[in-house]
Design a protein around this motif. Sequence first.
Motif, PDB file in Angstrom:
ATOM      1  N   VAL A   1       0.924  -1.143  -0.039  1.00  0.00           N
ATOM      2  CA  VAL A   1       0.016   0.069  -0.020  1.00  0.00           C
ATOM      3  C   VAL A   1       0.984   1.113   0.179  1.00  0.00           C
ATOM      4  O   VAL A   1       1.935   1.313   0.774  1.00  0.00           O
ATOM      5  CB  VAL A   1      -0.915   0.002   1.193  1.00  0.00           C
ATOM      6  CG1 VAL A   1      -1.780   1.343   1.284  1.00  0.00           C
ATOM      7  CG2 VAL A   1      -1.670  -1.096   1.255  1.00  0.00           C
ATOM      8  N   TYR A   2       0.693   2.156  -0.770  1.00  0.00           N
ATOM      9  CA  TYR A   2       1.250   3.406  -0.827  1.00  0.00           C
ATOM     10  C   TYR A   2       0.237   4.523  -0.826  1.00  0.00           C
ATOM     11  O   TYR A   2      -0.728   4.486  -1.410  1.00  0.00           O
ATOM     12  CB  TYR A   2       2.023   3.453  -2.228  1.00  0.00           C
ATOM     13  CG  TYR A   2       3.335   2.894  -2.472  1.00  0.00           C
ATOM     14  CD1 TYR A   2       4.587   3.448  -2.175  1.00  0.00           C
ATOM     15  CD2 TYR A   2       3.589   1.389  -2.645  1.00  0.00           C
ATOM     16  CE1 TYR A   2       5.839   3.091  -2.444  1.00  0.00           C
ATOM     17  CE2 TYR A   2       4.732   0.867  -2.905  1.00  0.00           C
ATOM     18  CZ  TYR A   2       5.980   1.793  -2.561  1.00  0.00           C
ATOM     19  OH  TYR A   2       7.077   0.958  -2.630  1.00  0.00           O
ATOM     20  N   GLU A   3       0.946   5.858  -0.145  1.00  0.00           N
ATOM     21  CA  GLU A   3      -0.031   6.917   0.039  1.00  0.00           C
ATOM     22  C   GLU A   3       0.705   8.046  -0.528  1.00  0.00           C
ATOM     23  O   GLU A   3       2.066   8.204  -0.239  1.00  0.00           O
ATOM     24  CB  GLU A   3      -0.525   6.968   1.396  1.00  0.00           C
ATOM     25  CG  GLU A   3      -1.317   8.133   1.563  1.00  0.00           C
ATOM     26  CD  GLU A   3      -2.004   7.957   2.854  1.00  0.00           C
ATOM     27  OE1 GLU A   3      -2.970   8.746   3.179  1.00  0.00           O
ATOM     28  OE2 GLU A   3      -1.547   7.103   3.796  1.00  0.00           O
ATOM     29  N   TYR A   4       0.239   9.079  -0.913  1.00  0.00           N
ATOM     30  CA  TYR A   4       0.727  10.092  -1.388  1.00  0.00           C
ATOM     31  C   TYR A   4      -0.267  11.357  -0.677  1.00  0.00           C
ATOM     32  O   TYR A   4      -1.268  11.465  -1.201  1.00  0.00           O
ATOM     33  CB  TYR A   4       0.489  10.286  -3.001  1.00  0.00           C
ATOM     34  CG  TYR A   4       1.024  11.866  -3.440  1.00  0.00           C
ATOM     35  CD1 TYR A   4       2.467  12.082  -3.350  1.00  0.00           C
ATOM     36  CD2 TYR A   4       0.048  12.735  -3.857  1.00  0.00           C
ATOM     37  CE1 TYR A   4       2.848  13.436  -3.862  1.00  0.00           C
ATOM     38  CE2 TYR A   4       0.353  14.159  -4.210  1.00  0.00           C
ATOM     39  CZ  TYR A   4       1.684  14.451  -4.192  1.00  0.00           C
ATOM     40  OH  TYR A   4       2.180  15.701  -4.723  1.00  0.00           O
ATOM     41  N   ARG A   5       0.560  12.085   0.139  1.00  0.00           N
ATOM     42  CA  ARG A   5      -0.441  13.147   0.865  1.00  0.00           C
ATOM     43  C   ARG A   5      -0.225  14.573  -0.201  1.00  0.00           C
ATOM     44  O   ARG A   5       0.672  14.860  -0.475  1.00  0.00           O
ATOM     45  CB  ARG A   5       0.268  13.428   2.333  1.00  0.00           C
ATOM     46  CG  ARG A   5       0.034  12.252   3.303  1.00  0.00           C
ATOM     47  CD  ARG A   5       0.535  12.721   4.534  1.00  0.00           C
ATOM     48  NE  ARG A   5       0.719  11.676   5.421  1.00  0.00           N
ATOM     49  CZ  ARG A   5      -0.532  10.795   6.002  1.00  0.00           C
ATOM     50  NH1 ARG A   5      -1.772  11.110   5.610  1.00  0.00           N
ATOM     51  NH2 ARG A   5      -0.112   9.885   6.976  1.00  0.00           N
ATOM     52  N   LEU A   6      -1.402  15.078  -0.203  1.00  0.00           N
ATOM     53  CA  LEU A   6      -1.579  16.264  -1.026  1.00  0.00           C
ATOM     54  C   LEU A   6      -0.741  17.444  -0.143  1.00  0.00           C
ATOM     55  O   LEU A   6      -0.688  17.319   1.132  1.00  0.00           O
ATOM     56  CB  LEU A   6      -2.978  16.574  -1.041  1.00  0.00           C
ATOM     57  CG  LEU A   6      -3.724  15.570  -2.029  1.00  0.00           C
ATOM     58  CD1 LEU A   6      -5.216  15.632  -2.183  1.00  0.00           C
ATOM     59  CD2 LEU A   6      -2.961  15.364  -3.355  1.00  0.00           C
ATOM     60  N   LYS A   7      -0.610  18.361  -0.915  1.00  0.00           N
ATOM     61  CA  LYS A   7       0.488  19.346  -0.508  1.00  0.00           C
ATOM     62  C   LYS A   7       0.028  20.102   1.002  1.00  0.00           C
ATOM     63  O   LYS A   7       0.704  20.314   1.809  1.00  0.00           O
ATOM     64  CB  LYS A   7       0.616  20.483  -1.459  1.00  0.00           C
ATOM     65  CG  LYS A   7       1.490  20.085  -2.791  1.00  0.00           C
ATOM     66  CD  LYS A   7       2.805  19.628  -2.412  1.00  0.00           C
ATOM     67  CE  LYS A   7       3.424  19.109  -3.835  1.00  0.00           C
ATOM     68  NZ  LYS A   7       3.682  17.754  -3.939  1.00  0.00           N
ATOM     69  N   ASP A   8      -1.236  20.611   1.137  1.00  0.00           N
ATOM     70  CA  ASP A   8      -1.635  21.120   2.154  1.00  0.00           C
ATOM     71  C   ASP A   8      -2.473  20.163   3.203  1.00  0.00           C
ATOM     72  O   ASP A   8      -3.133  20.632   4.183  1.00  0.00           O
ATOM     73  CB  ASP A   8      -2.843  21.941   1.737  1.00  0.00           C
ATOM     74  CG  ASP A   8      -4.042  21.562   1.101  1.00  0.00           C
ATOM     75  OD1 ASP A   8      -3.839  20.421   0.808  1.00  0.00           O
ATOM     76  OD2 ASP A   8      -4.983  22.431   0.867  1.00  0.00           O
ATOM     77  N   SER A   9      -2.100  18.886   3.080  1.00  0.00           N
ATOM     78  CA  SER A   9      -2.746  18.013   3.864  1.00  0.00           C
ATOM     79  C   SER A   9      -1.993  17.846   5.489  1.00  0.00           C
ATOM     80  O   SER A   9      -0.766  17.904   5.411  1.00  0.00           O
ATOM     81  CB  SER A   9      -3.099  16.577   3.466  1.00  0.00           C
ATOM     82  OG  SER A   9      -1.837  16.029   3.049  1.00  0.00           O
ATOM     83  N   SER A  10      -2.530  17.380   6.354  1.00  0.00           N
ATOM     84  CA  SER A  10      -1.953  17.194   7.640  1.00  0.00           C
ATOM     85  C   SER A  10      -2.084  15.890   8.068  1.00  0.00           C
ATOM     86  O   SER A  10      -2.828  15.079   7.299  1.00  0.00           O
ATOM     87  CB  SER A  10      -2.620  18.057   8.720  1.00  0.00           C
ATOM     88  OG  SER A  10      -4.026  17.809   8.878  1.00  0.00           O
TER      89      SER A  10
END
Length: 174
Positions: free
Chosen positions: A160-169
Amino acid sequence: METVRLKEVQKGELQSLEEEIARLWHSTYDTLLGKEQVAYMTKKFQSAEAIENQLAGGKYRYYYVMAGAENIGYCGVCLEETKLFLSKLYLKENCRGRGLGQKALECVAALAEAEGKRSVYLTVNKQNARAIRAYEKFGFQRTESLCSDIGQGYVMDDYVYEYRLKDSSPQKDN
């Protein structure tokens, strides 16, 4: 570099999408999983009927990946409460390794952001080194390993891979 965009698949296009999916999956997975497992998986998870059922739930969307006017692949996403699940992203063989996948991932991230999601996550076969490199290059981070029984004696052995969006905490929920 060519412009890449997502074009939503229409209900009347599901049969031709199913045929394209079979070609894309066999070119990607036959050497990793074997033709029999790929045929089983495409029939169970990516037939026109299976996709129609997913779309009927209202959370899934399917898109053609377009480079200019050319259809170069497809992707499927599921809108969850705070995340977007990138269920599928496949490009035609002659379009791989040209940076088009990175541009498609930019489109998916933009879609997630437009939908108010905090991150994009996906599962990828542990043996699919090319896809893993592409996801890591884009900024996805491995979060877990899982093995799922999908019937007929087959399993999906994935990361499982995750990419956090720029303004996400940081988050703990789905």
